[in-house]
Design an enzyme around this catalytic site. Structure first.
Site, mmCIF file in Angstrom:
data_model
loop_
_atom_site.group_PDB
_atom_site.id
_atom_site.type_symbol
_atom_site.label_atom_id
_atom_site.label_comp_id
_atom_site.label_asym_id
_atom_site.label_seq_id
_atom_site.Cartn_x
_atom_site.Cartn_y
_atom_site.Cartn_z
ATOM 1 N N TYR A 164 97.681 8.391 6.954
ATOM 2 C CA TYR A 164 97.596 8.104 8.385
ATOM 3 C C TYR A 164 96.220 8.494 8.935
ATOM 4 C CZ TYR A 164 98.046 13.108 9.247
ATOM 5 O OH TYR A 164 97.833 14.458 9.269
ATOM 6 N N PHE A 174 91.873 12.974 15.827
ATOM 7 C CA PHE A 174 92.221 14.394 15.732
ATOM 8 C C PHE A 174 92.638 14.801 14.325
ATOM 9 C CE2 PHE A 174 96.142 12.284 17.142
ATOM 10 C CZ PHE A 174 97.059 12.722 16.190
ATOM 11 N N ASP A 175 93.018 13.825 13.478
ATOM 12 C CA ASP A 175 93.430 14.191 12.121
ATOM 13 C C ASP A 175 93.508 12.930 11.267
ATOM 14 O OD1 ASP A 175 94.213 15.740 9.989
ATOM 15 O OD2 ASP A 175 96.324 15.864 10.589
ATOM 16 N N ILE A 194 107.372 15.497 14.330
ATOM 17 C CA ILE A 194 107.591 15.354 15.761
ATOM 18 C C ILE A 194 108.558 14.192 15.983
ATOM 19 C CG2 ILE A 194 105.402 16.378 16.461
ATOM 20 C CD1 ILE A 194 104.254 13.561 16.708
ATOM 21 N N TYR A 220 103.693 16.614 21.181
ATOM 22 C CA TYR A 220 103.474 18.054 21.299
ATOM 23 C C TYR A 220 103.598 18.554 22.730
ATOM 24 C CZ TYR A 220 102.021 17.832 16.450
ATOM 25 O OH TYR A 220 101.997 17.647 15.093
ATOM 26 N N PHE A 237 99.053 6.773 15.890
ATOM 27 C CA PHE A 237 98.952 6.911 14.441
ATOM 28 C C PHE A 237 98.879 5.525 13.806
ATOM 29 C CE2 PHE A 237 101.019 10.848 15.670
ATOM 30 C CZ PHE A 237 100.397 11.791 14.869
#
Length: 565
Positions: A164, A174-175, A194, A220, A237
């Protein structure tokens, strides 16, 4: 009044309009940077996150979210912002930049705000929208690509592996699993993710790429995540599904090709040779026997291979092709193996069975053609001439008598050929044809031979061309019935009480011609007779007399007729 409203309308709706200062009755909006794609605009009731710089009309700054390092978050249209800014952000797109000029009565009015904003002050906000969401929002998914064949979809309790890229709604990353060079591996629908991701992954295929947009309350929420995901952030994502299985899965088998004839199927205890291509579910390969130009050889059901393969190799025919899908718990489990197979990987093997046998197997004989009259059949000690083709069980020709000028000649039982072939040539009539299957332990064994793989089952096509009955090992001549008794007078053809070589040779040739005796086939007859004569001419005077004649007789009554001169 009408001219003032016209001015305000022009400034709100224009993309970038310079408006002359004057008494303002409403906000003035300058949309100076609008993204090309705007799937959603801010409406009353939406929650937003945005950065801003607040200045007076002379450019002096009184506030900035950029300098604080934290964007503003709040709900639009419910009086939680100053009225002018509440109106000024409506209709915005994510990543849009606009300048919002707010008159005093829609800002802090005649009171102002402490020592920061004087009374009756026009405020200018330079705003960039970072995020937008609503409590009515749901997880949004959009398939970007999907394989043509999709036999199984992700369901709750499945274990999946996926790559992802994660970004905020404004595109800030962010990731990414790609940057860590490792998939994200987890159970779905069991609370390990999540809520929005748990929901967004349902229904995916292996090989599918989809975008999943998750509102903050399914991500979150207010807490955010460390320094990378701010409070109340919508997450985007882009997911690529690598692998999928369920802990309750058994092996899956897809039969691709089965030979027309299948006399026997593989069972536990058999020794099998097969080729394979090993891939993951996304089609990427990890191993192949073809590249090594060598089959994989193993016993079945005895723990020499991974559990799933041990099970998958049972019940196959020689020549069969099948695809076998092994879940991780029947392959290399959560740990994987080395750098080749990652943990929790589903393995796909395309198998082609070359042959299999059991250490207890005997040769298999199938007569394909036989003469109507068959009075004489081959047996141990016979000299035979035969034609042959020798192949592997997949049809690969190893060698053939047709490649030579003359067909081979051999004596059965003399260890001149491999044991299985020797046995397969017995009991044949001249002109008979047969197929003989020879297991490795009766062929070339585990070591193989030149051009013959190790532990190979051999397929022989045989035809008996000629047959000469033989004599037992160690003999040069045998009687086919009872020998003359007494023998010497029968040998002494001229009755002079001595037998020279010429007379001895004539006597033996008479026995062979009349069918009462047999010389060892395949050897020079005159040489054999001379050796026989020399054995009896004990004083080496060139003749045999009655006193010199001694016969070698087998003690076994069944072989008493085997007498050598």
């Amino acid at each position: 009044m009408e001219s003032i409203f016209a001015l305000i309308f022009l400034c709100v709706t224009g993309t970038h309009v310079s408006c002359s200062p004057g008494p303002l009755e409403d906000v003035v909006i300058d949309r100076y940077d609008i993204p090309r794609v705007c799937p959603r605009e801010v409406q009353t009731g939406d929650f937003v996150r945005y950065h801003y710089n607040g200045t007076f009309t002379d450019g002096k700054k009184f506030d900035s979210s950029h300098e604080r390092g934290a964007p503003f978050s709040g709900q639009v249209g419910l009086g939680r912002l100053i009225t002018g800014l509440d109106r000024g952000v409506q209709g915005m797109c994510v990543n849009e930049r606009r300048k919002v000029t707010v008159p005093p009565h829609l800002a802090y009015g005649s009171i102002g705000a402490g020592d920061v904003i004087p009374a009756d002050t026009v405020l200018v906000f330079d705003v960039v929208l970072l995020d937008i969401w609503n409590t009515e929002d749901k997880v949004q998914t959009r398939t970007l690509s999907k394989p043509e064949s999709c036999k199984r979809l992700v369901e709750a309790t499945d274990f999946i592996r996926y790559h992802y890229n994660g970004t905020l709604l404004n595109g800030v990353p962010f990731d990414s699993s790609h940057s860590r060079n490792g998939t994200y591996d987890t159970y779905v629908g069991m609370g390990y993710l999540i809520k929005g991701m748990d929901e967004g992954l349902i229904g995916m295929c292996v090989g599918e790429t989809r975008t999943i947009i998750i509102p903050p309350f399914l991500a979150y929420e207010e807490k955010g995540y460390g320094t990378v995901i701010p409070s109340q952030a919508t997450l985007v994502f882009e997911v690529f599904m690598i692998d999928l299985f369920n802990p309750k899965d058994d092996i899956a088998v897809v039969v691709k090709e089965v030979p027309k004839t299948c006399t026997r199927k593989s069972v536990v205890g058999d020794y099998i040779r097969y080729h394979y291509n090993g891939t993951f579910q996304d089609g990427s390969g990890f191993d192949t026997s073809y590249q090594r130009n060598s089959t994989y050889n193993t016993y079945i059901g005895m723990g020499y291979v991974i559990q799933g393969m041990d099970k998958a190799l049972q019940g196959l025919c020689i020549g069969e092709k099948r695809r076998v899908i092994l879940p991780p718990h029947m392959a290399y489990g959560e740990k994987g193996t080395g750098d080749i197979i990652p943990g929790s990987a589903v393995l796909v093997f395309d198998i082609h069975v070359i042959d299999f046998h059991n250490p207890k197997d005997l040769i298999e004989i199938k007569v394909t053609s036989k003469p109507k009259k068959c009075n004489l059949t081959s047996e141990v000690d016979d000299l035979i001439q035969y034609r042959y083709n020798c192949s592997l069980m997949d049809g690969t020709l190893l060698y053939s008598s047709d490649h030579y000028e003359n067909a081979p000649i051999t004596t059965l039982g003399a260890n001149k050929v491999i044991e299985g072939l020797d046995e397969g040539l017995r009991g044949m009539c001249v002109g008979e044809k047969r197929v003989v299957i020879v297991p490795p332990h009766l062929g070339h064994g585990e070591n193989g031979a030149k051009g013959v793989p190790s532990s190979a089952v051999l397929h022989f096509e045989l035809e008996l061309l000629d047959l000469q009955k033989g004599v037992p090992d160690g003999y040069m001549f045998v009687w086919l019935g009872d020998s003359p008794d007494p023998l010497f007078p029968a040998m002494d053809l001229n009755k002079d009480l001595s037998v020279p070589l010429e007379e001895f040779t004539a006597f033996i040739n008479i026995q062979v011609a009349e069918g009462t005796g047999r010389l060892r086939p395949g050897m020079d007859a005159d040489g054999i007779i001379k050796d026989m004569f020399n054995n009896q001419d004990r004083n080496r005077d060139g003749k045999i007399v009655a006193e010199e004649l001694k016969l070698k007789v087998e003690e076994d009554s069944d072989k008493a007729r085997h007498e050598e001169l």
